[in-house]
Design a protein around this motif. Sequence first.
Motif, PDB file in Angstrom:
ATOM      1  N   LEU A  26       0.853  -1.187   0.000  1.00  0.00           N
ATOM      2  CA  LEU A  26       0.000   0.000   0.000  1.00  0.00           C
ATOM      3  C   LEU A  26       0.887   1.233   0.000  1.00  0.00           C
ATOM      4  O   LEU A  26       1.974   1.231   0.587  1.00  0.00           O
ATOM      5  N   VAL A  27       0.399   2.288  -0.649  1.00  0.00           N
ATOM      6  CA  VAL A  27       1.064   3.589  -0.623  1.00  0.00           C
ATOM      7  C   VAL A  27       0.069   4.607  -0.064  1.00  0.00           C
ATOM      8  O   VAL A  27      -1.075   4.681  -0.520  1.00  0.00           O
ATOM      9  N   LEU A  28       0.510   5.389   0.914  1.00  0.00           N
ATOM     10  CA  LEU A  28      -0.336   6.389   1.561  1.00  0.00           C
ATOM     11  C   LEU A  28       0.246   7.780   1.331  1.00  0.00           C
ATOM     12  O   LEU A  28       1.462   7.949   1.278  1.00  0.00           O
ATOM     13  N   ILE A  29      -0.647   8.762   1.242  1.00  0.00           N
ATOM     14  CA  ILE A  29      -0.271  10.141   0.949  1.00  0.00           C
ATOM     15  C   ILE A  29      -0.773  11.049   2.072  1.00  0.00           C
ATOM     16  O   ILE A  29      -1.948  10.977   2.442  1.00  0.00           O
ATOM     17  N   THR A  30       0.115  11.927   2.587  1.00  0.00           N
ATOM     18  CA  THR A  30      -0.317  12.834   3.664  1.00  0.00           C
ATOM     19  C   THR A  30      -1.067  14.054   3.148  1.00  0.00           C
ATOM     20  O   THR A  30      -1.930  14.586   3.844  1.00  0.00           O
ATOM     21  N   HIS A  31      -0.735  14.524   1.939  1.00  0.00           N
ATOM     22  CA  HIS A  31      -1.442  15.661   1.340  1.00  0.00           C
ATOM     23  C   HIS A  31      -0.993  15.807  -0.109  1.00  0.00           C
ATOM     24  O   HIS A  31      -0.042  15.142  -0.539  1.00  0.00           O
ATOM     25  N   HIS A  32      -1.657  16.667  -0.848  1.00  0.00           N
ATOM     26  CA  HIS A  32      -1.546  16.635  -2.306  1.00  0.00           C
ATOM     27  C   HIS A  32      -0.332  17.340  -2.900  1.00  0.00           C
ATOM     28  O   HIS A  32      -0.119  17.238  -4.110  1.00  0.00           O
ATOM     29  N   HIS A  33       0.471  18.045  -2.151  1.00  0.00           N
ATOM     30  CA  HIS A  33       1.581  18.798  -2.737  1.00  0.00           C
ATOM     31  C   HIS A  33       2.526  17.881  -3.513  1.00  0.00           C
ATOM     32  O   HIS A  33       2.803  16.754  -3.095  1.00  0.00           O
ATOM     33  N   ALA A  34       3.050  18.407  -4.621  1.00  0.00           N
ATOM     34  CA  ALA A  34       3.807  17.591  -5.568  1.00  0.00           C
ATOM     35  C   ALA A  34       5.058  16.975  -4.967  1.00  0.00           C
ATOM     36  O   ALA A  34       5.479  15.885  -5.378  1.00  0.00           O
ATOM     37  N   ASP A  35       5.679  17.652  -3.998  1.00  0.00           N
ATOM     38  CA  ASP A  35       6.892  17.087  -3.408  1.00  0.00           C
ATOM     39  C   ASP A  35       6.600  15.840  -2.574  1.00  0.00           C
ATOM     40  O   ASP A  35       7.525  15.144  -2.154  1.00  0.00           O
ATOM     41  N   HIS A  36       5.320  15.532  -2.366  1.00  0.00           N
ATOM     42  CA  HIS A  36       4.918  14.301  -1.673  1.00  0.00           C
ATOM     43  C   HIS A  36       4.257  13.296  -2.618  1.00  0.00           C
ATOM     44  O   HIS A  36       4.279  12.098  -2.337  1.00  0.00           O
ATOM     45  N   THR A  37       3.661  13.771  -3.708  1.00  0.00           N
ATOM     46  CA  THR A  37       2.811  12.916  -4.544  1.00  0.00           C
ATOM     47  C   THR A  37       3.316  12.675  -5.958  1.00  0.00           C
ATOM     48  O   THR A  37       2.835  11.768  -6.626  1.00  0.00           O
ATOM     49  N   GLU A  72      -3.683   4.341  12.081  1.00  0.00           N
ATOM     50  CA  GLU A  72      -4.861   5.198  12.241  1.00  0.00           C
ATOM     51  C   GLU A  72      -4.684   6.480  11.424  1.00  0.00           C
ATOM     52  O   GLU A  72      -3.645   7.138  11.498  1.00  0.00           O
ATOM     53  N   VAL A  73      -5.724   6.818  10.661  1.00  0.00           N
ATOM     54  CA  VAL A  73      -5.708   8.033   9.848  1.00  0.00           C
ATOM     55  C   VAL A  73      -6.271   9.179  10.684  1.00  0.00           C
ATOM     56  O   VAL A  73      -7.399   9.103  11.182  1.00  0.00           O
ATOM     57  N   PHE A 106      -0.634   9.980  10.173  1.00  0.00           N
ATOM     58  CA  PHE A 106      -0.820   8.553  10.386  1.00  0.00           C
ATOM     59  C   PHE A 106      -0.205   8.156  11.726  1.00  0.00           C
ATOM     60  O   PHE A 106       0.987   8.386  11.953  1.00  0.00           O
ATOM     61  N   PHE A 107      -1.034   7.564  12.599  1.00  0.00           N
ATOM     62  CA  PHE A 107      -0.605   7.166  13.932  1.00  0.00           C
ATOM     63  C   PHE A 107      -0.257   5.686  13.923  1.00  0.00           C
ATOM     64  O   PHE A 107      -1.085   4.833  13.608  1.00  0.00           O
ATOM     65  N   LEU A 108       0.985   5.399  14.270  1.00  0.00           N
ATOM     66  CA  LEU A 108       1.487   4.032  14.338  1.00  0.00           C
ATOM     67  C   LEU A 108       1.776   3.737  15.810  1.00  0.00           C
ATOM     68  O   LEU A 108       2.877   4.007  16.308  1.00  0.00           O
ATOM     69  N   LYS A 109       0.779   3.233  16.510  1.00  0.00           N
ATOM     70  CA  LYS A 109       0.853   3.206  17.974  1.00  0.00           C
ATOM     71  C   LYS A 109       1.878   2.221  18.515  1.00  0.00           C
ATOM     72  O   LYS A 109       2.315   2.354  19.666  1.00  0.00           O
TER      73      LYS A 109
END
Length: 262
Positions: A63-74, A116-117, A130-133
């Motif tokens: 799986l690939v997860l994205i924190t927000h849409h800015h190009a330096d992340h996506t 957790e999102v 993203f919370f990784l408890k």
Amino acid sequence: MADWQETGPLSRTLRADNPGPMTLDGTNSYVLGAPGAGVVVVDPGPLLEGHLSALAAAGRVELVLITHHHADHTEGSARLHELTGAPVRAVRPEHCHAGEPLRGGELIRAAGLDIEVLATPGHTSDSVCFFLKNDGAHGSVLTGDSVLGRGTTVLDYPDGRLGDYLGSLEKLRVLGSEGGPVKALPGHGPVLPDLAAAASAYQAHRKERLEQVRGALASLRSESGAEPSAADIVAVVYGDVPANVLGAAELSVQAQLEYLRG
């Protein structure tokens, strides 16, 4: 050879080679996974083939997860999907590839982990953490650009709003205060050992900046009898800021003015 950094028993990071005024040393891409399981990649970063190849080789990418849409992340997410076949999930559908949009409060089970999102709008309207408890004694939170390893977060106004951001900082402060210190794994800059302390410092900084903007607004109105522009206020409040980030400072001032005007 890829320069990986271990950030916890279940997490490690690889920094993309895209340094700049807004990206600091570069974008931090994270790989998460329990021993013997596949992996989850968070924020593939820019479209840099070597960086994406290293992420693809980090394990069986589930799986690939994205924190927000800015190009330096996506920007590299579609290519990483091509390399691995793993679905990409983000809040905005246009940044998903064979995956469903993320929902705040959702619990994702992948790579032997519970993730957790956390909806944390403010930097952008679609920002999540993203919370990784179980990543260490008290867990870790991948904060994207909501909390950085150094410096402060720009509000991408009008998409990002200060009221939302203050609420998100309080959410992160409370989460980080519930037990022992929760680590912050930021999208840029070094790991922070105490998320609650970082969020509290951000809150204090925002309060101080609001007071400075409020004072500059009143002073400039008194001097000219006219309503000052955001650029006028930037010149007063952010006089020590380097020229290459003045545009970002103006966005933050616009967000603060909207907040002050209710």
